[in-house]
Design a protein around this motif. Structure first.
Motif, PDB file in Angstrom:
ATOM      1  N   UNK A 219       0.832  -1.209   0.000  1.00  0.00           N
ATOM      2  CA  UNK A 219       0.000   0.000   0.000  1.00  0.00           C
ATOM      3  C   UNK A 219       0.866   1.259   0.000  1.00  0.00           C
ATOM      4  N   UNK A 220       1.995   1.205   0.712  1.00  0.00           N
ATOM      5  CA  UNK A 220       2.925   2.347   0.693  1.00  0.00           C
ATOM      6  C   UNK A 220       3.426   2.579  -0.726  1.00  0.00           C
ATOM      7  N   UNK A 221       3.789   1.484  -1.410  1.00  0.00           N
ATOM      8  CA  UNK A 221       4.244   1.604  -2.806  1.00  0.00           C
ATOM      9  C   UNK A 221       3.116   2.151  -3.676  1.00  0.00           C
ATOM     10  N   UNK A 222       1.859   1.709  -3.378  1.00  0.00           N
ATOM     11  CA  UNK A 222       0.715   2.224  -4.132  1.00  0.00           C
ATOM     12  C   UNK A 222       0.565   3.724  -3.988  1.00  0.00           C
ATOM     13  N   UNK A 226       1.259   7.698  -7.322  1.00  0.00           N
ATOM     14  CA  UNK A 226       0.478   8.860  -7.764  1.00  0.00           C
ATOM     15  C   UNK A 226       1.260  10.155  -7.594  1.00  0.00           C
ATOM     16  N   UNK A 227       2.309  10.262  -8.349  1.00  0.00           N
ATOM     17  CA  UNK A 227       3.146  11.470  -8.321  1.00  0.00           C
ATOM     18  C   UNK A 227       2.392  12.596  -9.029  1.00  0.00           C
ATOM     19  N   UNK A 228       2.159  13.738  -8.347  1.00  0.00           N
ATOM     20  CA  UNK A 228       1.408  14.846  -8.980  1.00  0.00           C
ATOM     21  C   UNK A 228       2.090  15.382 -10.243  1.00  0.00           C
ATOM     22  N   UNK A 229       3.393  15.190 -10.355  1.00  0.00           N
ATOM     23  CA  UNK A 229       4.105  15.726 -11.521  1.00  0.00           C
ATOM     24  C   UNK A 229       3.931  14.852 -12.762  1.00  0.00           C
ATOM     25  N   UNK A 230       3.298  13.683 -12.629  1.00  0.00           N
ATOM     26  CA  UNK A 230       3.101  12.778 -13.759  1.00  0.00           C
ATOM     27  C   UNK A 230       1.640  12.769 -14.177  1.00  0.00           C
ATOM     28  N   UNK A 231       1.411  12.668 -15.463  1.00  0.00           N
ATOM     29  CA  UNK A 231       0.031  12.681 -15.962  1.00  0.00           C
ATOM     30  C   UNK A 231      -0.679  11.367 -15.661  1.00  0.00           C
ATOM     31  N   UNK A 232       0.058  10.271 -15.681  1.00  0.00           N
ATOM     32  CA  UNK A 232      -0.514   8.958 -15.387  1.00  0.00           C
ATOM     33  C   UNK A 232       0.243   8.320 -14.229  1.00  0.00           C
ATOM     34  N   UNK A 233      -0.443   7.557 -13.413  1.00  0.00           N
ATOM     35  CA  UNK A 233       0.264   6.902 -12.293  1.00  0.00           C
ATOM     36  C   UNK A 233       1.180   5.788 -12.781  1.00  0.00           C
ATOM     37  N   UNK A 234       2.230   5.534 -12.034  1.00  0.00           N
ATOM     38  CA  UNK A 234       3.125   4.414 -12.336  1.00  0.00           C
ATOM     39  C   UNK A 234       2.457   3.093 -11.931  1.00  0.00           C
ATOM     40  N   UNK A 235       3.022   1.981 -12.390  1.00  0.00           N
ATOM     41  CA  UNK A 235       2.440   0.671 -12.076  1.00  0.00           C
ATOM     42  C   UNK A 235       3.453  -0.195 -11.332  1.00  0.00           C
ATOM     43  N   UNK A 236       3.927   0.316 -10.227  1.00  0.00           N
ATOM     44  CA  UNK A 236       4.948  -0.399  -9.454  1.00  0.00           C
ATOM     45  C   UNK A 236       4.394  -1.689  -8.841  1.00  0.00           C
ATOM     46  N   UNK A 237       3.187  -1.660  -8.307  1.00  0.00           N
ATOM     47  CA  UNK A 237       2.631  -2.858  -7.687  1.00  0.00           C
ATOM     48  C   UNK A 237       2.421  -3.975  -8.705  1.00  0.00           C
ATOM     49  N   UNK A 238       1.983  -3.581  -9.884  1.00  0.00           N
ATOM     50  CA  UNK A 238       1.791  -4.586 -10.937  1.00  0.00           C
ATOM     51  C   UNK A 238       3.108  -5.266 -11.277  1.00  0.00           C
ATOM     52  N   UNK A 239       4.183  -4.484 -11.336  1.00  0.00           N
ATOM     53  CA  UNK A 239       5.494  -5.069 -11.635  1.00  0.00           C
ATOM     54  C   UNK A 239       5.914  -6.046 -10.534  1.00  0.00           C
ATOM     55  N   UNK A 240       5.752  -5.615  -9.274  1.00  0.00           N
ATOM     56  CA  UNK A 240       6.223  -6.440  -8.152  1.00  0.00           C
ATOM     57  C   UNK A 240       5.405  -7.725  -7.983  1.00  0.00           C
TER      58      UNK A 240
END
Length: 823
Positions: A219-222, A226-240
């Motif tokens: 959940x911390x990784x989730x 959601x970095x405000x400077x990025x237009x779309x969120x990253x998918x770190x949890x999906x990778x892990x």
């Protein structure tokens, strides 16, 4: 039995922000008179020496981490840590520290690292604590602002961290994260990103232990997706969860170890991939995160190392012929990762780690793996081998020498390494370059041990040249059987350049081993065939190899070069290069210049006698003309052995000097004036009491008597040398061997210059003589049977002599071109 509760390791933080292990011992706290206070003392368990003596200062911030670590700073850039074997021991010492500082032992940090202004301290102390807003969606913006404003102030950071810990606030935030994701509340997710990032910068172990727990870390990784400077969120949890797979090549029975491995991988991922690159000011705020990962890795390596059943099964499967290729690749990759983790260990721990692997049979296992066809497996095995060589090359050398007593040369570990270097399929030879570096380390005498019973250098080099050198030089010998390289493609050229680099290293460091090999196998002739390669870098490698040999100034090498006429390949390359000004041209000229400057007589004579016709027209540098002059000077000495004898007498009795500086000193004989010796007598040290010596001293005494009578007479100045442009000395002592059996003495007066006077420049049958002098040396030079002696002139009136030179030049007969000149 020693009290294991007090058993600790002492660590210090180095400049690279890595923890250095200072030793293991037992900690105690007692009053130290010298420090005027209660102090922490750690005595080494090996010899009882004092590893640490640190006064518990009331204002120092001590931090308790992971239940078994106490960390603090004693100076601006000097951080210390005590790692306890047992939690009870850590709690006991922590209570002592808190008692001295008047703190409650339940806290994890006793002070703040940076002092606040008096106003801030008063404001903060007057308030009992920091009150957090309720954990609700509508208050996230307020909470994000509170975290951001607290970060610059150490005291406010402390209060914020305590409030987050005491109220279990992090778990509430993560519950709110799920609500925001379900509602697709992007604004709330952006606020949570800022809050969680700020909590990381609080640099608190207690908070990390909550955030990195099994139930919270994803959940911390989730939140950090959601970095405000990025237009779309990253998918770190999906990778892990979907891409990254945890493979147990050997089943791990210890659940604690398995959980520690998962946690370390994910925290490392957060540090490297999830968290934004910290600014200069934020770097130190993440020091606890670095420490968390570091100590986790130390624990993992230690737990695996102690599991003998695990390691035994690992090496058994590695060497088992029944193990399929995929399984073996996984085993090798695991072992590679295991060795990579060991690089975080300190020297004492790493020593224990590699000893364990050695006892388990890692080198025989690598030998089996390197003999396989799978390129990826061999590549991983090479990386493991590099860890072993870099850590302890002596261990590897000892293994291969023992192995040679039982196996053929073809299957020796070191020969397998050489073969993989030669057969590297990579067009750029990336693997070959790595293996060549490992071979260089193994054959480097600088890291070889010498004991009273044996010398590793002698034993290993004898082994290497007997069992391995023929494998290393095989591609070179196979490619140089004709006058030109039989294969001259780029990959072959690169390989030969690597082999030549290693051979050049051997020439510099192995003395007689490589000398015998080169001369007996005629290696230099083969190497010089590569001077005809179309690849300039290979030709330069070959030339560098020869230059290194010549640089040793070893007559065994020189005779080998002359006997085989090995300069022919160099001369051919030089002439084919023409007048092009490039690296090859400069390197060849530099080699001949070295021969000239160092006055290597045998090579000088060989080059001039055999190649002068090809070199005499090269006039854009003076190297070859200087070499010819050296040669002529050598011939003069050979034609006049009496001169060499006289030169030796005066030189040996005056002082001892290096033969290599002889020509430089002779050149300085031109740089003198005529007036210095008028007030005193020149100094000549005694020589052997031979007939010739007596005559010298007799004539010298008569000369000085005549000189004193003629102090007021006009002085004579010898002609300047065409090379140096400097005046000759003020008087000369000459012994003519032509036309007279007796030596004659002349002074520089007008009367001694009369036509026909014996020894004067204008007299028939007496060629002009140039005499050199230095401020500290009396020496002799020769020309046409004459010997000149000059002593101790000075340069004070050099300008006057240059003016006189124009008037007196007409009175002197022209000097022959064969005058003895310094080069």
């Amino acid at each position: 039995m020693a009290d294991t509760r007090r058993r600790v390791k002492v660590y210090t933080l180095n400049e690279d922000r890595q923890w250095d292990d200072r030793g293991t011992g037992h900690v105690s706290s007692s009053y130290v008179e010298r420090l005027k206070g209660m102090s922490l003392l750690v005595r080494a368990e090996s010899d009882g020496s004092l590893l640490l003596e640190s006064k518990i200062n009331p204002n120092t911030a001590y931090q308790k981490q992971q239940d078994t670590l106490i960390v603090w700073s004693e100076a601006e850039n000097y951080d210390l840590a005590l790692s306890f074997q047992e939690k009870a021991g850590c709690d006991e010492i922590w209570e002592k520290i808190c008692q001295v500082q008047g703190k409650d032992p339940s806290v994890d940090i006793t002070q703040d690292l940076v002092d606040e202004s008096e106003e801030e301290r008063f404001d903060d102390m007057s308030s009992p604590g920091l009150e957090l807003p309720p954990c609700e969606l509508s208050r996230l913006e307020e909470l994000a602002e509170l975290v951001a404003t607290s970060l610059p102030s150490p005291l406010r950071r402390e209060k914020l961290a305590l409030a987050l810990e005491n109220e279990g606030y992090i778990k509430k935030l993560l519950e709110l994260f799920h609500v925001c994701e379900d509602l697709e509340n992007v604004e709330g997710l952006h606020h949570l990103y800022e809050i969680i990032k700020g909590i990381f910068l609080l640099n608190r172990t207690a908070l990390f232990e909550v955030m990195f727990s099994e139930e919270c870390i994803m959940d911390v990784i989730g939140c950090l997706e959601y970095d405000p400077s990025l237009s779309l969120p990253r998918k770190h949890r999906e990778f892990l969860t979907k891409t990254a797979k945890f493979k147990e090549v050997i089943p791990i029975s210890d659940p604690e170890l398995k959980q520690k491995i998962h946690q370390t991988y994910r925290v490392q991922y957060i540090q490297d991939m999830v968290l934004p690159t910290p600014s200069v000011f934020e770097e130190n705020m993440l020091s606890t995160l670095h420490s968390f990962i570091f100590f986790n890795k130390v624990e993992i390596v230690g737990m695996l190392q102690e599991d003998e059943k695990f390691l035994t099964e690992l090496f058994a499967q590695l060497t088992d012929d029944a193990t399929d290729d995929d399984k073996r690749q996984e085993l090798v990759n695991f072992l590679k990762e295991f060795c990579a983790f060991s690089q975080t260990l300190q020297p004492q721990n790493r020593d224990s780690f590699f000893k364990t692997l050695s006892n388990m049979g890692i080198l025989p296992a690598l030998e089996v793996i390197l003999g396989m066809d799978d390129i990826q497996v061999r590549s991983a095995a090479t990386d493991i081998f590099s860890y072993l060589v870099e850590y302890n090359p002596s261990m590897v050398r000892e293994f291969v020498m023992q192995e040679a007593q039982q196996n053929d040369d073809d299957i020796l570990l070191i020969n397998l390494i050489i073969e993989h270097m030669i057969c590297d399929p990579d067009p750029e030879l990336g693997g070959a370059v790595q293996l060549m570096g490992l071979l260089r380390t193994l054959v480097d005498p600088e890291n070889m041990l010498a004991t009273a019973n044996k010398t590793e250098k002698t034993e290993f080099l004898s082994f290497f040249y007997k069992h391995c050198m023929h494998v290393l030089t095989a591609p070179l010998l196979a490619n140089t059987t004709e006058e030109k390289p039989s294969k001259d493609d780029f990959q072959t050229a690169q390989l030969l350049a690597l082999i030549l680099e290693l051979l050049t290293f051997c020439v510099e460091h192995h003395t007689y081993h490589i000398k015998n090999y080169i001369i007996n196998k005629d290696i230099l002739r083969r190497v010089l065939v590569l001077m005809g390669s179309k690849h300039a870098f290979v030709a330069l490698c070959a030339l560098r190899f020869m230059r290194k040999i010549i640089g040793l100034k070893d007559e065994f090498y020189n005779r080998y070069i002359m006997k085989a006429f090995l300069f022919e390949a160099v001369m051919k390359a030089f002439l084919n290069n023409g007048s092009r000004y490039n690296l090859l041209n400069s390197a060849i000229i530099e080699m001949f210049e070295f021969i000239r400057v160092e006055d290597i007589k045998s090579l000088t004579a060989h080059v001039i006698e055999n190649y002068w016709k090809a070199l005499e027209d090269v006039d854009y540098v003076q190297t070859f003309k200087g070499l010819k002059l050296r040669y002529e000077q050598q011939r003069e000495r050979q034609d006049n052995p009496k001169l060499d004898s006289m030169r030796s007498i005066l030189r040996n009795n005056r002082y001892r000097r290096d033969a290599r500086t002889l020509e430089e000193e002779e050149e300085m004989w031109f740089n003198t004036d005529e007036d210095e010796m008028e007030d005193g007598e020149p100094v000549l040290l005694p020589t052997d009491k031979s007939k010739n010596d007596d005559e010298i001293m007799d004539h010298f005494g008569k000369f000085m008597e005549r000189k004193k009578l003629k102090d007021g007479d006009e002085k004579e100045v010898l002609t300047k040398s065409t090379l140096t442009g400097r005046q000759s000395p003020s008087f000369k002592l000459s012994f003519s061997s032509s036309g007279s059996s007796k030596s004659s003495l002349t002074s520089h007066s007008a009367s001694s210059n009369a036509p026909g006077s014996p020894g004067s420049p204008g007299s028939p049958g007496s060629p002009g003589t140039i005499v050199k002098s230095t401020p500290h040396v009396a020496a002799i030079t020769t020309k046409g049977g004459l010997i000149g002696l000059v002593d101790y002139p000075d340069d004070d009136e050099e300008e006057e002599e240059e003016e006189e030179d124009g008037d007196e030049k007409e009175q002197l007969a022209p000097l022959t071109k064969k005058s003895r000149l310094g080069s």
